[in-house]
Design a protein around this motif. Structure first.
Motif, mmCIF file in Angstrom:
data_model
loop_
_atom_site.group_PDB
_atom_site.id
_atom_site.type_symbol
_atom_site.label_atom_id
_atom_site.label_comp_id
_atom_site.label_asym_id
_atom_site.label_seq_id
_atom_site.Cartn_x
_atom_site.Cartn_y
_atom_site.Cartn_z
ATOM 1 N N SER A 1 0.840 -1.353 0.101
ATOM 2 C CA SER A 1 -0.059 0.530 0.376
ATOM 3 C C SER A 1 1.013 1.056 -0.277
ATOM 4 O O SER A 1 2.328 1.048 0.892
ATOM 5 N N SER A 2 0.277 2.296 -0.680
ATOM 6 C CA SER A 2 0.944 4.021 -0.660
ATOM 7 C C SER A 2 0.720 4.411 -0.064
ATOM 8 O O SER A 2 1.216 5.804 1.216
ATOM 9 N N GLU A 3 -0.495 4.235 1.606
ATOM 10 C CA GLU A 3 -0.595 4.880 2.312
ATOM 11 C C GLU A 3 0.089 4.091 3.951
ATOM 12 O O GLU A 3 0.227 2.806 4.090
ATOM 13 N N THR B 1 -7.083 3.154 10.147
ATOM 14 C CA THR B 1 -6.768 2.160 9.236
ATOM 15 C C THR B 1 -7.019 0.888 9.971
ATOM 16 O O THR B 1 -6.743 -0.367 9.775
#
Length: 392
Positions: free
Chosen positions: A255-257, A263
């Motif tokens: 994931s880029s987040e 989350t």
């Protein structure tokens, strides 16, 4: 080769039962050897003979303590060398202090306080070696000399893949993510693979003396570490990640987040709700696709190909045939049936990626990641030892 050397080689090759037998034979000649006991304990532990492993470890400690000569003078000298080479070493000052305290309790004339080692050893004369070789040669010239024993050559391990050539691939289904690290010659007993809920890390030593380290964090979705499967093979490392939310589609392996508190909470909730509601939610999110797609880049002489139309034609052909051919596998190829089922149950985007990668690579690659496949032509990657040639 003596029994201890055979045991060491068997342990390195993963033949744990053979290593146990070899070290047992070596211990008959040296029953109090701490090294042989430790090595046999290691073989027992890897063979899951935990009771025997503990017994050997305990005996190794007891025999080592009996052999201890308390060479404080030698210890002080060696610790001084280590401190000079690595001034930042945290434990060396502690051990130097302990050594000095022990030496202070003894007389200066005590042999335990004398230093008998040198930083650079002196060169040994070769006369004794020549004499032993001569005696061995003369003994074999006799009439009763035993014939030489011929041993079978052991198969060599595959040459390790250089660090800059190591790459990885992945694909998924509704329940799992299949991750493959294409690296040959990874030492199975030294590879460290750690799987957490949102991370995967792989580390192993290289032949160059350095180490290879790969960390994927955060993963695109949460996984169940206790259900994941790890396989270290001669040509690759396979990791099967069990999705915490069944049916969730991963758009990428990483994931880029960053993972935040919100989350993490939602991930935990998704992991707990792996029933019908989670599956429905994942399926509904995956079916949101654009009505029509553009023609994607290609190096084909016939021009760009619309992979959306290809997938649509395949779907129409399937709808004109049997409604469900999952049961029609008798006498067929199980692998082909698996990929057929995977393709049929995939989203249109995934099907486009599978069709394009398989067609353009001449059947040597199969990808489910449309974001990567759509950017350029998928090159042909023949298996090791084979060469790709144009069809004539």
């Amino acid at each position: 080769m003596d029994q201890a050397a055979r045991g060491k080689r068997a342990l390195a090759e993963g033949s744990y039962q053979q290593a146990i037998e070899n070290y047992t034979a070596a211990l008959k000649e040296s029953p109090t050897s701490p090294d042989y006991l430790i090595q046999r304990s290691t073989a027992h532990q890897r063979a899951k003979n935990y009771a025997s492993a503990l017994a050997d470890a305990n005996n190794a400690v007891l025999n080592a303590q009996k052999r201890a000569k308390q060479r404080y003078g030698d210890a002080e000298f060696v610790f001084g060398v280590v401190k000079r080479m690595d001034e930042k070493h945290k434990m060396v000052p502690t051990w130097i202090q302990k050594t000095k305290m022990a030496m202070g309790k003894l007389d200066d004339s005590d042999q335990k306080n004398k230093c008998n080692v040198k930083e650079t050893p002196e060169k040994e004369e070769a006369s004794e070696v020549k004499e032993s070789v001569g005696n061995a040669a003369s003994s074999t010239n006799g009439a009763n000399a035993a014939p030489a024993v011929q041993t079978k050559p052991t198969p060599s391990a595959p040459q390790q893949t250089p660090a800059d050539k190591i790459r990885h691939e992945w694909y998924q289904n509704t329940e799992s993510v299949y991750f493959t690290l294409l690296a040959k010659g990874v030492p199975k007993d030294k590879a460290q693979i750690d799987i957490q809920e949102r991370s995967l890390s792989i580390s192993f030593p290289l032949a160059t003396g350095s180490s290879f380290d790969l960390t994927l964090e955060p993963l695109y979705g949460a996984v169940n570490p206790e259900k994941c499967i790890i396989r270290v093979l001669a040509t690759k490392i396979e990791v099967i990640l069990s999705k915490a939310t069944v049916g969730q589609k991963w758009n990428a392996i990483e994931s880029s987040e960053p993972v935040t508190a919100s989350t993490a909470d939602s991930t935990t909730a998704g992991a707990a709700n792996t029933g019908e509601d989670a599956v429905k939610q994942a399926v509904l999110s995956n079916t949101h696709q654009p009505a029509a797609g553009p023609a994607y880049p290609t190096s084909s002489k016939s021009g760009p190909k619309n992979w959306d139309k290809v997938v649509s034609d395949v779907r129409k052909a399937d709808s004109n045939g049997k409604a469900d051919d999952d049961d029609d596998m008798e006498g067929g190829d199980e692998a082909n049936a698996f990929f057929k089922k995977l393709f049929k149950g995939a989203s249109p985007e995934t099907q486009r990626a599978m069709m394009k990668s398989y067609t353009e690579s001449n059947g040597t690659a199969l990808s489910t990641n449309w974001d990567e496949v759509s950017k350029a032509k998928v090159e042909t990657l023949p298996p090791d030892g084979m060469e790709a040639k144009p069809w004539s």
